[in-house]
Design an enzyme around this catalytic site. Structure first.
Site, PDB file in Angstrom:
ATOM      1  N   ASP A   1      -7.106   0.811  -1.544  1.00 20.61           N
ATOM      2  CA  ASP A   1      -8.329   2.195  -1.513  1.00 20.61           C
ATOM      3  C   ASP A   1      -7.876   2.348   0.736  1.00 20.61           C
ATOM      4  O   ASP A   1      -6.833   2.083   0.974  1.00 20.61           O
ATOM      5  CB  ASP A   1      -9.527   0.732  -1.671  1.00 20.61           C
ATOM      6  CG  ASP A   1     -11.025   1.362  -0.957  1.00 20.61           C
ATOM      7  OD1 ASP A   1     -10.745   3.366  -0.724  1.00 20.61           O
ATOM      8  OD2 ASP A   1     -12.076   0.294  -1.084  1.00 20.61           O
TER       9      ASP A   1
ATOM     10  N   ASN B   1      -7.680   5.940   1.541  1.00 21.66           N
ATOM     11  CA  ASN B   1      -7.346   6.843   1.175  1.00 21.66           C
ATOM     12  C   ASN B   1      -7.746   8.676   2.304  1.00 21.66           C
ATOM     13  O   ASN B   1      -7.807   8.889   2.770  1.00 21.66           O
ATOM     14  CB  ASN B   1      -6.582   7.535  -0.062  1.00 21.66           C
ATOM     15  CG  ASN B   1      -5.651   7.053  -0.762  1.00 21.66           C
ATOM     16  OD1 ASN B   1      -5.206   6.401   0.101  1.00 21.66           O
ATOM     17  ND2 ASN B   1      -5.770   7.308  -2.486  1.00 21.66           N
ATOM     18  N   GLY B   2      -9.011   7.924   1.333  1.00 18.88           N
ATOM     19  CA  GLY B   2      -9.795   9.608   2.817  1.00 18.88           C
ATOM     20  C   GLY B   2     -10.102   8.690   3.640  1.00 18.88           C
ATOM     21  O   GLY B   2      -9.805  10.193   4.661  1.00 18.88           O
TER      22      GLY B   2
ATOM     23  N   TRP C   1      -7.376   7.481   5.810  1.00 12.59           N
ATOM     24  CA  TRP C   1      -6.863   7.687   6.293  1.00 12.59           C
ATOM     25  C   TRP C   1      -6.533   8.962   6.503  1.00 12.59           C
ATOM     26  O   TRP C   1      -6.157  10.132   7.884  1.00 12.59           O
ATOM     27  CB  TRP C   1      -5.449   7.433   4.929  1.00 12.59           C
ATOM     28  CG  TRP C   1      -4.173   7.755   5.891  1.00 12.59           C
ATOM     29  CD1 TRP C   1      -3.571   6.769   6.696  1.00 12.59           C
ATOM     30  CD2 TRP C   1      -3.051   8.740   5.737  1.00 12.59           C
ATOM     31  NE1 TRP C   1      -2.118   7.392   7.247  1.00 12.59           N
ATOM     32  CE2 TRP C   1      -1.698   8.660   6.168  1.00 12.59           C
ATOM     33  CE3 TRP C   1      -3.652  10.312   5.140  1.00 12.59           C
ATOM     34  CZ2 TRP C   1      -0.906   9.093   6.409  1.00 12.59           C
ATOM     35  CZ3 TRP C   1      -2.065  10.874   5.433  1.00 12.59           C
ATOM     36  CH2 TRP C   1      -1.502  10.817   5.994  1.00 12.59           C
TER      37      TRP C   1
ATOM     38  N   HIS D   1      -4.578  11.261  -0.904  1.00 12.48           N
ATOM     39  CA  HIS D   1      -4.118  11.089  -1.984  1.00 12.48           C
ATOM     40  C   HIS D   1      -2.410  11.156  -2.460  1.00 12.48           C
ATOM     41  O   HIS D   1      -2.147  10.088  -2.658  1.00 12.48           O
ATOM     42  CB  HIS D   1      -5.024  11.451  -2.933  1.00 12.48           C
ATOM     43  CG  HIS D   1      -6.579  10.756  -2.874  1.00 12.48           C
ATOM     44  ND1 HIS D   1      -6.602   9.705  -2.932  1.00 12.48           N
ATOM     45  CD2 HIS D   1      -7.319  11.441  -3.014  1.00 12.48           C
ATOM     46  CE1 HIS D   1      -8.145   9.918  -3.440  1.00 12.48           C
ATOM     47  NE2 HIS D   1      -8.688  10.915  -3.276  1.00 12.48           N
TER      48      HIS D   1
ATOM     49  N   THR E   1     -13.859   5.617 -13.255  1.00 14.12           N
ATOM     50  CA  THR E   1     -14.754   5.977 -14.513  1.00 14.12           C
ATOM     51  C   THR E   1     -16.010   6.169 -13.892  1.00 14.12           C
ATOM     52  O   THR E   1     -15.974   7.640 -14.253  1.00 14.12           O
ATOM     53  CB  THR E   1     -15.451   5.470 -15.989  1.00 14.12           C
ATOM     54  OG1 THR E   1     -15.843   3.665 -15.221  1.00 14.12           O
ATOM     55  CG2 THR E   1     -14.652   5.103 -16.838  1.00 14.12           C
TER      56      THR E   1
ATOM     57  N   LEU F   1       9.254  -4.868 -15.626  1.00 13.41           N
ATOM     58  CA  LEU F   1       7.689  -5.367 -15.421  1.00 13.41           C
ATOM     59  C   LEU F   1       6.633  -4.539 -15.922  1.00 13.41           C
ATOM     60  O   LEU F   1       7.476  -3.246 -16.744  1.00 13.41           O
ATOM     61  CB  LEU F   1       7.914  -4.620 -14.119  1.00 13.41           C
ATOM     62  CG  LEU F   1       6.611  -3.771 -12.603  1.00 13.41           C
ATOM     63  CD1 LEU F   1       6.518  -5.151 -12.965  1.00 13.41           C
ATOM     64  CD2 LEU F   1       6.939  -3.863 -11.946  1.00 13.41           C
TER      65      LEU F   1
ATOM     66  N   ARG G   1      -6.530  -5.905  -2.348  1.00 13.08           N
ATOM     67  CA  ARG G   1      -7.682  -4.365  -2.192  1.00 13.08           C
ATOM     68  C   ARG G   1      -7.571  -3.672  -0.572  1.00 13.08           C
ATOM     69  O   ARG G   1      -7.954  -4.987  -0.055  1.00 13.08           O
ATOM     70  CB  ARG G   1      -9.205  -4.651  -2.485  1.00 13.08           C
ATOM     71  CG  ARG G   1     -10.164  -3.156  -2.311  1.00 13.08           C
ATOM     72  CD  ARG G   1     -11.237  -3.531  -2.745  1.00 13.08           C
ATOM     73  NE  ARG G   1     -12.467  -1.793  -2.759  1.00 13.08           N
ATOM     74  CZ  ARG G   1     -12.751  -1.578  -3.230  1.00 13.08           C
ATOM     75  NH1 ARG G   1     -13.415  -2.430  -4.274  1.00 13.08           N
ATOM     76  NH2 ARG G   1     -13.397  -0.358  -3.046  1.00 13.08           N
TER      77      ARG G   1
ATOM     78  N   ARG H   1     -14.934  -5.893  -2.665  1.00 12.26           N
ATOM     79  CA  ARG H   1     -15.303  -5.302  -3.524  1.00 12.26           C
ATOM     80  C   ARG H   1     -14.647  -5.253  -4.349  1.00 12.26           C
ATOM     81  O   ARG H   1     -12.774  -5.144  -5.067  1.00 12.26           O
ATOM     82  CB  ARG H   1     -15.876  -4.301  -3.412  1.00 12.26           C
ATOM     83  CG  ARG H   1     -17.122  -4.052  -2.649  1.00 12.26           C
ATOM     84  CD  ARG H   1     -17.881  -2.755  -3.108  1.00 12.26           C
ATOM     85  NE  ARG H   1     -17.403  -1.626  -2.309  1.00 12.26           N
ATOM     86  CZ  ARG H   1     -17.072  -0.930  -1.596  1.00 12.26           C
ATOM     87  NH1 ARG H   1     -17.870  -2.045  -0.474  1.00 12.26           N
ATOM     88  NH2 ARG H   1     -16.771   0.230  -1.168  1.00 12.26           N
TER      89      ARG H   1
HETATM   90  C1  FPP Z   1      -9.703   4.962  -3.254  1.00 15.35           C
HETATM   91  O1  FPP Z   1      -9.503   5.528  -2.192  1.00 15.35           O
HETATM   92  C2  FPP Z   1      -8.180   5.583  -3.882  1.00 15.35           C
HETATM   93  C3  FPP Z   1      -8.202   6.443  -4.821  1.00 15.35           C
HETATM   94  C4  FPP Z   1      -9.387   6.399  -5.451  1.00 15.35           C
HETATM   95  C5  FPP Z   1      -7.090   6.945  -5.709  1.00 15.35           C
HETATM   96  C6  FPP Z   1      -6.412   6.442  -5.753  1.00 15.35           C
HETATM   97  C7  FPP Z   1      -4.725   7.135  -6.505  1.00 15.35           C
HETATM   98  C8  FPP Z   1      -3.313   7.153  -6.243  1.00 15.35           C
HETATM   99  C9  FPP Z   1      -3.441   6.514  -4.766  1.00 15.35           C
HETATM  100  C10 FPP Z   1      -2.968   7.763  -5.606  1.00 15.35           C
HETATM  101  C11 FPP Z   1      -2.914   8.545  -8.040  1.00 15.35           C
HETATM  102  C12 FPP Z   1      -1.734   7.840  -8.554  1.00 15.35           C
HETATM  103  C13 FPP Z   1      -0.989   7.325  -9.774  1.00 15.35           C
HETATM  104  C14 FPP Z   1      -0.531   7.048 -10.270  1.00 15.35           C
HETATM  105  C15 FPP Z   1      -1.020   9.179  -9.771  1.00 15.35           C
HETATM  106  P1  FPP Z   1     -10.467   6.663  -0.948  1.00 15.35           P
HETATM  107  O2  FPP Z   1     -10.650   7.693  -1.495  1.00 15.35           O
HETATM  108  O3  FPP Z   1     -11.438   5.565  -1.814  1.00 15.35           O
HETATM  109  O4  FPP Z   1     -10.737   6.264   0.150  1.00 15.35           O
HETATM  110  P2  FPP Z   1     -11.940   5.860   1.303  1.00 15.35           P
HETATM  111  O5  FPP Z   1     -12.719   4.887   0.994  1.00 15.35           O
HETATM  112  O6  FPP Z   1     -10.818   5.816   2.463  1.00 15.35           O
HETATM  113  O7  FPP Z   1     -12.640   7.269   1.143  1.00 15.35           O
END
Ligand code: FPP
Length: 248
Positions: free
Chosen positions: A28, A30-31, A33, A45, A74, A139, A196, A202
């Protein structure tokens, strides 16, 4: 003048008192960041897959039996179209760049989730990765894609209900084991440690059954910044937890 801070070396298995058999990770942040770096969400991502690559390598080096990562839920279909498209592209890119190394390292890939509802290219890529690595014995890398924990349980309940309705089993013969045997993770150990990132606390419909006795850790670091050193810290914290499984 900036002082270079030397990163500690990745830890080795003998440095841990105890290691989990199965680690699950909700990647969690990525957004956030991307926002912090004034970049598009898709870049967050993409950076997240860089962390993922390192974490898979280190999990393998430590000899941990199973790693399950949450790549796409989902519920993630509800995100903006461009973000969903970027994630779909990342799935293709990830397998294209990683499959040779993972296979060479004897990693066995399993997709948790409904592959049939994925776009054809992604579905074929996921099936090909499972088939190619299906005979590997190292693994267990479980990638949850289009996965929902409640859906997984509904599916198991329906299978058992059909068996009961046809008279193949009596309802009282349904056990915890018969449910576990109908989950995507059948045959694998329960989750020992769930991480997480980003400080959110959560479970978000992830591995509801498998996490029954898991230890939970919520490091504040955003997933694209989550390093092998952060992972080692989490594993050290896990080793110090007193797991009682309901006993004393
Ligand atoms: C949550 O961060 C992350 C995701 C919904 C996607 C995670 C996917 C990857 C790291 C790459 C894809 C993986 C593979 C195997 C190809 P968020 O976007 O909800 O973050 P935020 O809460 O800060 O917005």
């Amino acid at each position: 003048m900036a002082v270079a801070v030397k990163k500690p070396k990745p830890m080795t298995p003998d440095q841990f008192e105890r290691l989990p058999s199965h680690v699950a990770i909700i990647m969690d942040g990525n957004g956030r960041w991307a926002k912090k770096h004034k970049l598009e969400i898709a870049r967050g991502h993409r950076q997240g897959t860089e962390s993922l690559r390192e974490i898979i390598r280190h999990t393998d080096d430590l000899g941990i039996q199973a790693l399950t990562i949450y790549a796409f839920s989902t519920e993630n279909w509800r995100r903006p179209k461009e973000e969903v498209e970027a994630l779909m592209q990342l799935i293709l890119d990830f397998f294209a760049s990683e499959i040779d190394e993972l296979d060479a390292k004897n990693v066995r890939i399993l997709i948790l989730g409904d592959k049939s509802a994925m776009p054809p290219k992604q579905r074929d890529t996921l099936i090909a990765a499972e088939e190619r690595t299906g005979g590997n014995t190292g693994l267990r890398l479980n990638i949850a894609i289009n996965y929902g924990g409640r859906d997984e349980l509904v599916h198991a309940a329906r299978e058992l209900a059909l068996l009961a309705a046809s008279g193949s089993i009596r309802p009282e013969e349904i056990t915890k084991q018969s449910i576990a045997d109908r989950l995507y993770t059948r045959g694998q150990p329960d989750v020992d440690l769930l991480i997480r990132t980003s400080g959110e606390m959560r479970l978000s419909n992830f591995l509801l059954w498998q996490c029954a006795y898991a230890e939970f850790l919520f490091p504040k670091v955003l997933w694209p910044d989550f390093s092998v050193q952060d992972y080692d810290e989490a594993l050290k914290a896990y080793a110090q937890r007193d797991r009682r499984f309901g006993g004393r």
